[in-house]
Structures are given as structure tokens and as C-alpha cells.
Motif scaffolding. Sequence first.
Motif, PDB file in Angstrom:
ATOM      1  N   LEU A 161       0.821  -1.211   0.000  1.00 28.86           N
ATOM      2  CA  LEU A 161       0.000   0.000   0.000  1.00 28.86           C
ATOM      3  C   LEU A 161       0.855   1.261   0.000  1.00 28.86           C
ATOM      4  N   GLY A 162       1.995   1.224   0.669  1.00 31.59           N
ATOM      5  CA  GLY A 162       2.916   2.361   0.649  1.00 31.59           C
ATOM      6  C   GLY A 162       3.462   2.615  -0.748  1.00 31.59           C
ATOM      7  N   THR A 163       3.771   1.534  -1.463  1.00 32.07           N
ATOM      8  CA  THR A 163       4.267   1.662  -2.836  1.00 32.07           C
ATOM      9  C   THR A 163       3.198   2.254  -3.746  1.00 32.07           C
ATOM     10  N   VAL A 164       1.965   1.782  -3.613  1.00 32.47           N
ATOM     11  CA  VAL A 164       0.864   2.324  -4.419  1.00 32.47           C
ATOM     12  C   VAL A 164       0.657   3.807  -4.104  1.00 32.47           C
ATOM     13  N   ALA A 165       0.685   4.166  -2.833  1.00 32.11           N
ATOM     14  CA  ALA A 165       0.518   5.569  -2.442  1.00 32.11           C
ATOM     15  C   ALA A 165       1.630   6.439  -3.031  1.00 32.11           C
ATOM     16  N   LEU A 166       2.860   5.942  -2.987  1.00 31.69           N
ATOM     17  CA  LEU A 166       3.983   6.697  -3.550  1.00 31.69           C
ATOM     18  C   LEU A 166       3.812   6.899  -5.057  1.00 31.69           C
ATOM     19  N   LEU A 167       3.388   5.857  -5.764  1.00 31.67           N
ATOM     20  CA  LEU A 167       3.169   5.988  -7.205  1.00 31.67           C
ATOM     21  C   LEU A 167       2.046   6.966  -7.524  1.00 31.67           C
ATOM     22  N   LEU A 168       0.989   6.968  -6.719  1.00 37.88           N
ATOM     23  CA  LEU A 168      -0.095   7.928  -6.922  1.00 37.88           C
ATOM     24  C   LEU A 168       0.378   9.359  -6.681  1.00 37.88           C
ATOM     25  N   LEU A 169       1.214   9.561  -5.674  1.00 37.71           N
ATOM     26  CA  LEU A 169       1.766  10.896  -5.412  1.00 37.71           C
ATOM     27  C   LEU A 169       2.656  11.372  -6.555  1.00 37.71           C
TER      28      LEU A 169
END
Length: 68
Positions: free
Chosen positions: A36-44
Motif C-alpha cells: 500500500l505504501g508503494t501504491v501511495a507513492l506511485l499515486l503521489l
Amino acid sequence: MLVGALSGVLEGLFEIDYLFHDIWGVSRVSLEVFTLGTVALLLLVGAACVTVARRQGHAPAAAGPADS
């Protein structure tokens, strides 16, 4: 956590043992937090790129066939 509630659904349906710690060396929670942290970083990063493009006046490409 919704992801935690959904993890292991397929394994349970097919009666398959899948032990995250034995296979990956981390707990299921650690794996989910990392994912989930990786997905959040990619969205940012994506949001930052869209913001920069808009400030520079670039319009997004139109979908569909190109007019000649």
C-alpha cells in the motif's frame, strides 16, 4: 484494514496453505503495508507529474483516433 480482511480469500476458497512468513520472511501485515505504501507513492508521483504538466500548459492527449 480492508486489504487485511481480503487477504487470504482465494487461499481459503481453494484450501491452500500460504504462510507469508515462511515464504517471504515477513508478516502479512508488513507485506500489505509495503504494498500500500508503494501504491501511495506511485499515486503521489503521478499527481505531481500532472500538476507540473498543467502548470506548464500541456493538455492531456485526446483519446481516440487522431484527426488528420
